[in-house]
Motif scaffolding. Structure first.
Motif, PDB file in Angstrom:
ATOM      1  N   TYR A 271      40.714  33.101  26.009  1.00  0.00           N
ATOM      2  CA  TYR A 271      40.606  31.941  26.898  1.00  0.00           C
ATOM      3  C   TYR A 271      40.886  32.302  28.348  1.00  0.00           C
ATOM      4  CZ  TYR A 271      39.958  29.582  22.602  1.00  0.00           C
ATOM      5  OH  TYR A 271      39.438  29.212  21.403  1.00  0.00           O
ATOM      6  N   GLY A 272      41.064  33.571  28.580  1.00  0.00           N
ATOM      7  CA  GLY A 272      41.144  34.041  29.955  1.00  0.00           C
ATOM      8  C   GLY A 272      39.790  34.557  30.441  1.00  0.00           C
ATOM      9  N   LEU A 281      37.559  25.155  26.665  1.00  0.00           N
ATOM     10  CA  LEU A 281      38.394  25.129  27.860  1.00  0.00           C
ATOM     11  C   LEU A 281      38.500  23.725  28.451  1.00  0.00           C
ATOM     12  CD1 LEU A 281      37.314  28.379  29.756  1.00  0.00           C
ATOM     13  CD2 LEU A 281      39.361  27.980  28.391  1.00  0.00           C
ATOM     14  N   HIS A 282      37.512  22.925  28.134  1.00  0.00           N
ATOM     15  CA  HIS A 282      37.472  21.637  28.801  1.00  0.00           C
ATOM     16  C   HIS A 282      37.999  20.496  27.939  1.00  0.00           C
ATOM     17  CE1 HIS A 282      35.418  24.106  31.578  1.00  0.00           C
ATOM     18  NE2 HIS A 282      34.431  24.357  30.716  1.00  0.00           N
ATOM     19  N   LYS A 284      40.709  18.163  26.292  1.00  0.00           N
ATOM     20  CA  LYS A 284      41.900  17.724  27.003  1.00  0.00           C
ATOM     21  C   LYS A 284      43.183  18.447  26.559  1.00  0.00           C
ATOM     22  CE  LYS A 284      44.476  13.872  28.616  1.00  0.00           C
ATOM     23  NZ  LYS A 284      45.178  12.695  28.113  1.00  0.00           N
ATOM     24  N   TYR A 287      44.786  23.378  25.383  1.00  0.00           N
ATOM     25  CA  TYR A 287      45.888  24.308  25.651  1.00  0.00           C
ATOM     26  C   TYR A 287      47.009  24.126  24.642  1.00  0.00           C
ATOM     27  CZ  TYR A 287      50.071  26.123  27.962  1.00  0.00           C
ATOM     28  OH  TYR A 287      51.230  26.781  28.225  1.00  0.00           O
TER      29      TYR A 287
ATOM     30  N   ASN D 274      47.346  32.096  36.389  1.00  0.00           N
ATOM     31  CA  ASN D 274      46.672  31.096  37.206  1.00  0.00           C
ATOM     32  C   ASN D 274      47.602  30.061  37.808  1.00  0.00           C
ATOM     33  OD1 ASN D 274      44.157  32.270  36.613  1.00  0.00           O
ATOM     34  ND2 ASN D 274      44.107  31.211  34.632  1.00  0.00           N
ATOM     35  N   PHE D 275      48.873  30.403  37.980  1.00  0.00           N
ATOM     36  CA  PHE D 275      49.773  29.445  38.600  1.00  0.00           C
ATOM     37  C   PHE D 275      49.256  29.080  39.983  1.00  0.00           C
ATOM     38  CE2 PHE D 275      52.818  31.417  35.628  1.00  0.00           C
ATOM     39  CZ  PHE D 275      53.272  30.263  34.991  1.00  0.00           C
ATOM     40  N   ASP D 276      49.460  27.832  40.334  1.00  0.00           N
ATOM     41  CA  ASP D 276      48.979  27.386  41.654  1.00  0.00           C
ATOM     42  C   ASP D 276      49.693  28.134  42.761  1.00  0.00           C
ATOM     43  OD1 ASP D 276      47.398  25.679  40.340  1.00  0.00           O
ATOM     44  OD2 ASP D 276      48.526  23.845  40.833  1.00  0.00           O
TER      45      ASP D 276
ATOM     46  N   ASN E 274      42.161  29.992  30.988  1.00  0.00           N
ATOM     47  CA  ASN E 274      41.428  29.133  31.923  1.00  0.00           C
ATOM     48  C   ASN E 274      41.268  27.708  31.429  1.00  0.00           C
ATOM     49  OD1 ASN E 274      41.034  31.314  33.686  1.00  0.00           O
ATOM     50  ND2 ASN E 274      39.313  32.036  32.450  1.00  0.00           N
ATOM     51  N   PHE E 275      42.164  27.233  30.556  1.00  0.00           N
ATOM     52  CA  PHE E 275      42.047  25.837  30.113  1.00  0.00           C
ATOM     53  C   PHE E 275      42.135  24.915  31.321  1.00  0.00           C
ATOM     54  CE2 PHE E 275      43.626  27.739  26.123  1.00  0.00           C
ATOM     55  CZ  PHE E 275      42.642  27.294  25.269  1.00  0.00           C
ATOM     56  N   ASP E 276      41.382  23.857  31.268  1.00  0.00           N
ATOM     57  CA  ASP E 276      41.396  22.909  32.382  1.00  0.00           C
ATOM     58  C   ASP E 276      42.780  22.299  32.547  1.00  0.00           C
ATOM     59  OD1 ASP E 276      38.788  23.432  32.711  1.00  0.00           O
ATOM     60  OD2 ASP E 276      38.048  21.530  31.903  1.00  0.00           O
ATOM     61  N   ASN E 277      43.396  22.047  31.400  1.00  0.00           N
ATOM     62  CA  ASN E 277      44.636  21.285  31.457  1.00  0.00           C
ATOM     63  C   ASN E 277      45.821  22.112  30.968  1.00  0.00           C
ATOM     64  OD1 ASN E 277      46.620  19.385  31.401  1.00  0.00           O
ATOM     65  ND2 ASN E 277      45.834  18.312  29.592  1.00  0.00           N
ATOM     66  N   ILE E 278      46.409  22.886  31.877  1.00  0.00           N
ATOM     67  CA  ILE E 278      47.662  23.573  31.553  1.00  0.00           C
ATOM     68  C   ILE E 278      48.681  23.077  32.556  1.00  0.00           C
ATOM     69  CG2 ILE E 278      48.846  25.777  31.218  1.00  0.00           C
ATOM     70  CD1 ILE E 278      46.198  27.084  30.763  1.00  0.00           C
ATOM     71  N   PRO E 279      49.483  22.084  32.135  1.00  0.00           N
ATOM     72  CA  PRO E 279      50.335  21.421  33.142  1.00  0.00           C
ATOM     73  C   PRO E 279      51.239  22.386  33.892  1.00  0.00           C
ATOM     74  CG  PRO E 279      50.580  20.417  30.933  1.00  0.00           C
ATOM     75  CD  PRO E 279      49.688  21.572  30.780  1.00  0.00           C
ATOM     76  N   GLU E 280      51.825  23.355  33.161  1.00  0.00           N
ATOM     77  CA  GLU E 280      52.786  24.235  33.821  1.00  0.00           C
ATOM     78  C   GLU E 280      52.215  24.876  35.085  1.00  0.00           C
ATOM     79  OE1 GLU E 280      52.003  24.133  30.600  1.00  0.00           O
ATOM     80  OE2 GLU E 280      53.283  25.472  29.435  1.00  0.00           O
ATOM     81  N   LEU E 281      50.906  25.142  35.058  1.00  0.00           N
ATOM     82  CA  LEU E 281      50.308  25.901  36.153  1.00  0.00           C
ATOM     83  C   LEU E 281      50.501  25.202  37.501  1.00  0.00           C
ATOM     84  CD1 LEU E 281      46.945  27.157  34.608  1.00  0.00           C
ATOM     85  CD2 LEU E 281      49.070  28.426  34.959  1.00  0.00           C
ATOM     86  N   HIS E 282      50.668  23.905  37.420  1.00  0.00           N
ATOM     87  CA  HIS E 282      50.680  23.179  38.673  1.00  0.00           C
ATOM     88  C   HIS E 282      52.074  22.827  39.166  1.00  0.00           C
ATOM     89  CE1 HIS E 282      46.516  23.242  37.749  1.00  0.00           C
ATOM     90  NE2 HIS E 282      46.706  22.514  36.643  1.00  0.00           N
TER      91      HIS E 282
END
Lengths: 311, 311, 311, 311, 311
Positions: A271-272, A281-282, A284, A287, D274-276, E274-282
């Motif tokens: 998934y990278g 990946l899309h 919801k 992850y 991919n951390f922001d 690259n999941f769209d929704n990985i909360p930690e990343l943000h």
């Protein structure tokens, strides 16, 4: 009594029929010893034998004396090799001459006892004195054994802790000591047997019992040597077993870590990837589902290893 | 009968021609024993020998008695080392004196039988009593063997399960017990042979048969010792083989996991690169083709390992 | 002939001077055997010996008979342990009494031959009958050897295929059988030597040849035991060597896979980094160059391993 | 001389006092051999012995002849097992009958020499002929040894190159050959000793020297067997050592590759996250600094391994 | 004295009763030797024996001389194999003939001493000369031992440093030298025993002492051989132990590196997805928290390995 100037001693021993003991603290001054030997009427071969260092103990009968030489072995506190020394004896009817390779305290004990108990030795004769000296040497052999036994107890404890192969080397060094000792004691046993059978005026019938006693000591020593060698071999085997088991443990750690995380890393790797079209990946909660799968996989692996008794 | 006050005993044994047995439960009170020995007319050397602890059993003939000393060995329920005790005997024409190093119950059994069957021992004489006591000691030796055999059966079972090297250490400890036992039994065998040949009034011609029986027991013991040592060595070999096989299994798991996932992770890594121009990334079904290739690769690997019989 | 009621047998053997054989199929009914022994004038010690199970064979001369006891060993088709049985014989001038521990068919063969050829045994006497029975027992020993040899051939084949340590355990179990057999045969050899030297009316001078023949068989057995033990040890060594080689193969696979893909994965990892400024990422054919470098690296590794003969 | 029709031979040997030799190329036609044996006055036991295949050689004296049987062993060019054959001899005062299990060329050489040198054999008698045949058999034993020695030289060379455990198996197969040979030669030595002591008209006092010569050959063979077995064991040890060393090398490669690239891959993985908010990602030369750190790390590792002498 | 033309020598030895020694530097010219042998009245078998190369030394008595042949072994400075040479002696009443396989300097030393001290040898006779030559050969054997001992000291040092299996091979090669030496010395010991017992005019009663001395030397050699073999075996064991320990060290490095970085790389991999929704990343400091977790994990691992004493 020892190391007076020779003439006095020679004079003494010829006129006095009690027992005389002359001890050479070293054999460095060969010339003087040769002169002395001539004076005493010793065979040149005997002098030569004093200077020939051999492993096997040796006894030789001459007309007026018995020549006897053997190796003394002592444990060495500072190194793993034994202290070695060649000792030679000349046993006449009323005198004993001993030759030490270097100044050492082999006979201190005996000398003290002589000081203390002159009567007994005088009564018993020079052969009894020889017996006392040989006993002192054989006591040293027993000390080697005791030293080895002490080391064995020490190794029993160190075994589980240490990982260094120096322990194994020490075990082998102790074995070498026993091999060396055996090489001296084995022929000595036979030699005392010979001594018992000799019909020689230098050795009293009555004192032969003592030499048979020394022979028994040699037998005892040989038993001890064999037993301790077997025990040291056993220690060596334990060392190998522990080494093998440590290896197994090391590999288990690597395998468990690897078997759990390598597949998981692969999933993360998928998934990278940067393909334009990876539908998962899309989604919801993709992850979280992905993480759940990973955790389940890891737990499954742990259960597998638990079953295999690797944990 | 044992440990009455000495004067009474001395008085008894001198005036009564039946068999007298005196057992010392300990040898701590050296002075009293020395006094007693003088009273009995024992040689000072014999008393000394009681206090000298040696490995080899020993027999010595004196004018009015035979001195006999040996080591008792018993399995120890709480530790892997044998219980050891030095026992000495003085066999006169109508008395037997035994010396135990410490209070123990070696001879309980014999004492009970004596209580029960006084007549037989009286008729047979002190040498028969000695035989009975020696038999009790040799029975202890056989118990050591039985203990080892029991342990062997136990190890046979534990072997496959346990992974700890403590098992291997125990095997070696059992071997040491056998080595120690051998060191006692081997000279004992020879000693009984000597005893048979003695022409001594203390031992009846008729009772010599019993000592030859003890000698046979020693031979039997030596056979058992050798066999059990070989079996223990075999167990050690099995331990190594199992250890090696466990290692192989551990490495197989790591290798299979590694060989399948490391290449796949690499492929995933390629498409995780951020080059501007990677054409494959933009093909519509590239992701699915990529996954298919990965699955095929994994299956190919599995078939390869299956063929190698690693799975 | 066997197991008729005792009175008839007793009557028979006393009035008839031909050879009588009485075989006890079991020794469970101790009381009756004791009664019978008293009737026959057997020493109580002999009856006791029948019930004492020892490893070493034993021969004892009494006034009117010879007592003989030994262990029978047979290969066991269902387990790796030998079938064991204690057998005792009482050889009188015109009778032979044998005691089997449990009902078994040791002597079926001999019994059939007796049925068939009564004359010969009658003429030869009870000692010849004993010889025939002992021969049957020793034939069982040879069967143990043959069984081991068959197993060795089997192991030779299974060796390369199997990976289980059960094979190694079986090898050690066979070794144990040989050790056990040796423990019986070795004293037996000496015992037959004794038998030859006996001056006893129970054994004919003429028949002594047969016992010397049995002794030769024992020597032969001992040779076989030693040889087969050496061969089994050799098999154990091969097992270790194969185990080591399998390990090497397993590790080679992991190492080759690892050494090729771990560095490549690292390269892929570099260009998967998200630094803002990685110039290579923006070159037009960078991806293809990168792939080319990876392939070259992989091929270089393969050549390296080929040279090392790991492939 | 051999295998003429029996009547002629029988006729010949009875009327002619020179030496007669009859060789049976096979022992398949048992009936005819039995008839012949009856005609010759041989004991039925001897015929039986010809058909009994045993490991130990055997000699038996009869009134008019000596029976002798032993095993011939020859190296086998196509397999690792020895060619075995049982040979039996009947030595009369002026004849020798030999029985071969199967048609083979053991005695070609001897036969040729006989053709060539009839006089000598005739003069020396049948026992000399037997000696010549036995010598031929013992020469075969020496060939086994030479074959083993040749193999040892071959293994010395193959050792370093090959990795297959077949080499180890071959070493063990050679050892088995030596064990088998030993089993034949050891009793043979004793047997020749017996032969020397026989007071038998079939063997001339003068020719006994030859049998003592054969005994010396057996001693020589036993020496060779022991030495070569030790050397083969040494080769086995070398095999293990090489195997262990190969393992070490394999693991070193994996460990070096792993220890360098696994940490580096981890670093690359960090900056692939991919951390922001990863500040380093936005520094201008971060990528180059990162690469520098990686290279320094790799070099440090290489130096570490160099110091450990793993490179 | 040696290698004059034969006629002169022959003439000399017949007319002069002092000792004559003839040494053949090579045995290539068989014909001339045969002629010479005929002239001297030697048995053809003796000449044959000179040309038969066997391992075991040999002594044979003839009417007018004793034949003696043995193997000389010398350490080889350039290779690990011993220099071997067959030497034969013919001892007559006033002459000694020696045959060397090839020109070598075995006897240089003795020859010099003869030059120097003609009188003594002349007085002592040819048997004394033989003794001197044999002594020179046995001195060579001792040199082999000394060479081995020197090598052992060398190996003790090289052991820890080198990793090559060549060291192990050398150890085994030294063992082979000892095996070879043993094969020569062991029968030699027995042979000197025989020589002592011979009643032969060629050997003076008085000189027999010297041969008993040589026998003692052989015993000494055998002791040394066994001891050194044991020491070499011990060295081999140390080699295995070191090899095993190196393996352990190698695997520890890999395992430590792997167990620390593989899990960390996995964590990095997760946040590289690259999941769209990985909360930690943000989360703002997610990167730093993530790094902290990684560092803690690594430290925990290090502590774990420290506790396991792997570091």
């Amino acid at each position: 009594n020892a190391q007076e100037c020779f003439p006095v001693w020679l004079d003494n021993y010829k006129h006095d029929h009690s027992v005389h003991w002359l001890n050479f603290h070293s054999i460095d001054c060969k010339e003087e010893i040769e002169d002395f030997a001539t004076e005493m009427g010793l065979h040149p071969l005997s002098v030569e034998d004093i200077y020939t260092f051999v492993q096997r103990p040796k006894v030789e009968e001459f007309d007026s004396y018995i020549f006897f030489s053997l190796r003394s072995l002592e444990p060495n506190t500072t190194s793993l090799e034994l202290k070695k020394e060649q000792l030679s004896f000349i046993l006449g009817s009323n005198y004993l001459i001993s030759f030490q390779e270097k100044k050492s305290d082999h006979f201190t004990d005996v000398r003290e006892r002589i000081e203390f108990d002159k009567g007994r030795i005088r009564k018993r004769g020079a052969d009894y004195l020889l017996y006392k000296l040989l006993e002192a040497i054989i006591d040293n052999y027993f000390e080697v054994i005791e030293d080895v036994q002490q080391k064995i107890e020490e190794y029993d404890i160190r075994m589980a802790e240490e990982d260094d192969h120096s322990l194994f080397k020490e075990i082998e060094a102790e074995k070498r000591q026993l091999i060396e000792l055996r090489q001296v004691v084995f022929p000595l046993k036979e030699l005392f047997g010979q001594l018992e059978k000799l019909n020689n005026i230098q050795i009293d019938e009555e004192n032969k019992y003592f030499f048979s006693d020394l022979r028994d000591n040699c037998l005892s020593l040989l038993d001890e040597i064999e037993s301790n060698k077997s025990i040291l071999e056993g220690l060596g085997n334990i060392y190998y077993a522990i080494q093998g088991q440590k290896m197994n443990e090391i590999m288990k750690v690597l395998t468990i870590v690897g078997a759990i995380f390598i597949p998981l890393t692969f999933i993360a790797g998928i998934y990278g990837m940067n393909f334009d079209n990876i539908p998962e990946l899309h989604y919801k909660n993709a992850y979280f589902y992905c993480m759940a799968v990973m955790i389940i996989l890891a737990i499954a692996m742990l259960i597998y290893f638990k079953r295999k008794k690797w944990l």
